[in-house]
Design an enzyme around this catalytic site. Structure first.
Site, PDB file in Angstrom:
ATOM      1  N   GLY A 110       0.824  -1.207   0.000  1.00  0.00           N
ATOM      2  CA  GLY A 110       0.000   0.000   0.000  1.00  0.00           C
ATOM      3  C   GLY A 110       0.859   1.258   0.000  1.00  0.00           C
ATOM      4  N   ASP A 135      -7.971  -1.091   2.072  1.00  0.00           N
ATOM      5  CA  ASP A 135      -8.385   0.272   2.445  1.00  0.00           C
ATOM      6  C   ASP A 135      -8.673   1.149   1.217  1.00  0.00           C
ATOM      7  OD1 ASP A 135      -7.743  -0.653   4.946  1.00  0.00           O
ATOM      8  OD2 ASP A 135      -5.837   0.407   5.068  1.00  0.00           O
ATOM      9  N   ARG A 170     -33.107  -3.247  17.484  1.00  0.00           N
ATOM     10  CA  ARG A 170     -31.860  -2.727  18.050  1.00  0.00           C
ATOM     11  C   ARG A 170     -31.125  -1.820  17.068  1.00  0.00           C
ATOM     12  NH1 ARG A 170     -29.643  -8.535  20.228  1.00  0.00           N
ATOM     13  NH2 ARG A 170     -30.331  -8.305  22.384  1.00  0.00           N
ATOM     14  N   HIS A 179      -8.412   1.860   8.005  1.00  0.00           N
ATOM     15  CA  HIS A 179      -7.373   2.748   8.532  1.00  0.00           C
ATOM     16  C   HIS A 179      -7.916   4.174   8.562  1.00  0.00           C
ATOM     17  CE1 HIS A 179      -2.953   4.178   8.613  1.00  0.00           C
ATOM     18  NE2 HIS A 179      -3.334   3.755   9.808  1.00  0.00           N
ATOM     19  N   GLU A 230     -13.177   2.202  11.199  1.00  0.00           N
ATOM     20  CA  GLU A 230     -12.328   2.164  12.408  1.00  0.00           C
ATOM     21  C   GLU A 230     -11.630   3.508  12.657  1.00  0.00           C
ATOM     22  OE1 GLU A 230      -9.086  -0.618  11.923  1.00  0.00           O
ATOM     23  OE2 GLU A 230      -8.611   0.140   9.937  1.00  0.00           O
ATOM     24  N   ARG A 284     -25.947  -2.988  19.944  1.00  0.00           N
ATOM     25  CA  ARG A 284     -24.935  -4.053  19.945  1.00  0.00           C
ATOM     26  C   ARG A 284     -23.825  -3.672  18.972  1.00  0.00           C
ATOM     27  NH1 ARG A 284     -27.332  -5.422  23.747  1.00  0.00           N
ATOM     28  NH2 ARG A 284     -28.145  -7.478  24.327  1.00  0.00           N
ATOM     29  N   VAL A 291     -11.429 -10.649   9.377  1.00  0.00           N
ATOM     30  CA  VAL A 291     -12.219 -11.492   8.477  1.00  0.00           C
ATOM     31  C   VAL A 291     -12.337 -10.796   7.110  1.00  0.00           C
ATOM     32  CG1 VAL A 291     -14.560 -10.649   9.055  1.00  0.00           C
ATOM     33  CG2 VAL A 291     -14.247 -13.014   8.469  1.00  0.00           C
TER      34      VAL A 291
HETATM   35  O1  F6P Z   1      -4.135  -1.627   5.883  1.00  0.00           O
HETATM   36  C1  F6P Z   1      -4.974  -2.710   5.966  1.00  0.00           C
HETATM   37  C2  F6P Z   1      -5.517  -2.846   7.349  1.00  0.00           C
HETATM   38  O2  F6P Z   1      -6.347  -3.976   7.376  1.00  0.00           O
HETATM   39  C3  F6P Z   1      -6.246  -1.621   7.901  1.00  0.00           C
HETATM   40  O3  F6P Z   1      -7.559  -1.546   7.432  1.00  0.00           O
HETATM   41  C4  F6P Z   1      -6.130  -1.869   9.374  1.00  0.00           C
HETATM   42  O4  F6P Z   1      -6.187  -0.649  10.079  1.00  0.00           O
HETATM   43  C5  F6P Z   1      -4.791  -2.510   9.517  1.00  0.00           C
HETATM   44  O5  F6P Z   1      -4.472  -3.065   8.266  1.00  0.00           O
HETATM   45  C6  F6P Z   1      -4.703  -3.584  10.568  1.00  0.00           C
HETATM   46  O6  F6P Z   1      -3.379  -3.986  10.657  1.00  0.00           O
HETATM   47  P1  F6P Z   1      -2.885  -5.300  11.383  1.00  0.00           P
HETATM   48  O7  F6P Z   1      -3.308  -6.487  10.585  1.00  0.00           O
HETATM   49  O8  F6P Z   1      -1.398  -5.145  11.416  1.00  0.00           O
HETATM   50  O9  F6P Z   1      -3.524  -5.311  12.727  1.00  0.00           O
END
Ligand code: F6P
Length: 370
Positions: A110, A135, A170, A179, A230, A284, A291
């Site tokens: 990436g 991402d 719910r 990311h 996230e 929830r 995954v």
């Molecule tokens: O860059 C891909 C990614 O899956 C992101 O979406 C995520 O924040 C990160 O990698 C998670 O990284 P790791 O697998 O090192 O926990």
């Protein structure tokens, strides 16, 4: 025998990596009789001279496999962990590259990998990269491979969460990866019919989300699906984080920023609790996590990875390097690494997916929009 090339996969794994390795390798061998090696575990394998020969036999049967047959790591050439000490190992990598008689290195990764590849290129190594990540945040390419597969997995999860949210009346808050870019949340949220989509590019207010949910309730819908990326951040934290990031030379600011970022790790749970309090509905949380990166790549990702991989082999044969092989429109084109490295493709606020979602009444948690 023609030229010799090395391949490595770096950063988080992504569906389509094996299809890309196969595309590069098969085209290099069939068209140019090249010698192809694959370094194990990203840049670490190049530093440690750990590699395998990639021939027709080892490249066969991997098209549909998830992960990477080469293994991967997040180690950076200029910041390698050597027995607990962080060291710049770029020169060692250059020596290994030369001693193996390689003509080019192709790095599959990436944005971070593009930066690392540019560091090696700056020291004279002929390097190319291919854009992979779920991402979809790599600058210079329309799309990265891995994104389509993850989009499918996240959308299916959202589909499945609908029936249980509906049955129990719910709020289901589903966290997807991405990311600091909202492509995966936005795409899966739109494809999965989410009611609210929260992405890093649009700071949210809990009040605005609650309002969207209560509006739905008033209209007779007693459940809501909230898709949260996230990296999505609530408005007050976003403002503070922006201030702190601007004061990056100040050590206290950097510490506060780091602790705010760490606190974001529990952001989705906190959001669900806040929504429960403000709406009176039960909530929830589902965190999709890794995954989304696992399993067999979608046909679209296999196709993209194969196209970019075969194009990379032809570019090497033509003596082109210092580029990322990108998809732009219908074409697989070389884009200078200098243009790609250090930039991130985030979701513009007027992106057609956002406009389309707003037309459907999807909330983004931004005040004034519902
Ligand atoms: O860059 C891909 C990614 O899956 C992101 O979406 C995520 O924040 C990160 O990698 C998670 O990284 P790791 O697998 O090192 O926990």
């Amino acid at each position: 025998m023609g030229q010799s090339i090395g391949i490595l996969t770096a950063g988080g794994d992504s569906p389509g990596l094996n299809a890309a390795i196969r595309g590069i390798g098969k085209a290099a061998i069939r068209s140019y009789d090249m010698n192809v090696v694959g370094f194990k575990d990203g840049f670490k394998g190049l530093m440690q001279q750990r590699f395998i020969r990639l021939d027709s036999e080892s490249l066969s049967g991997i098209l549909t496999k998830g992960g990477t047959i080469l293994g991967t790591s997040r180690e950076k050439p200029h910041k390698m962990d050597i027995g607990g000490k962080v060291m710049d190992m770029t020169d060692v990598m250059l020596e290994n590259f030369a001693s193996l008689g390689l003509d080019a290195l192709i790095c599959l990764g990436g944005g971070g990998t593009a930066k690392n590849a540019l560091r090696l290129a700056a020291k004279g190594m002929p390097v190319l990269t291919l854009p992979k990540t779920i991402d979809n945040d790599v600058w210079g390419t329309d799309v990265t491979f891995g994104f389509d597969t993850a989009l499918g997995i996240a959308s299916e999860a959202i589909d499945r969460l609908h029936s249980t949210a509906h049955s129990h009346h719910r709020i289901i808050v589903v966290e997807v990866m991405g990311h600091n870019a909202g492509w995966l949340a936005l795409g899966s949220g739109l494809a999965g019919g989410a009611d609210v989509i929260l992405i890093p590019e649009i700071p949210y207010s809990v009040e605005a989300i609650s309002e969207s949910i209560l509006d739905r309730k008033a209209g007779g819908s007693t459940f809501s699906i909230v898709v949260v990326s996230e990296g999505a951040v609530a408005l007050p934290e976003h403002e503070r984080m922006t201030e702190l990031a601007a004061a990056s030379d100040d050590a206290d600011a950097a510490d506060e920023l780091a602790s705010l970022e760490a606190a974001q790790a529990n952001g989705t749970d906190r959001l669900a609790r806040d929504l429960e309090m403000q709406t009176g509905l039960e909530a929830r949380v589902t965190i999709l996590g890794h995954v989304q990166r696992g399993g067999t790549p979608s046909p679209s990702d296999r196709l993209l990875a194969t196209r970019l991989g075969t194009r990379a082999a032809h570019l090497v044969a033509d003596g082109v390097h210092g580029v990322m092989v990108a998809l732009q429109g219908e074409e697989a084109v070389p884009v200078p690494l200098e243009e790609v490295a250090g930039r991130r493709k985030t979701v513009p606020s007027d992106h057609p997916w956002i406009l389309s979602a707003r037309s459907l009444g999807v909330g983004f948690g931004d005040e004034g929009h519902g």
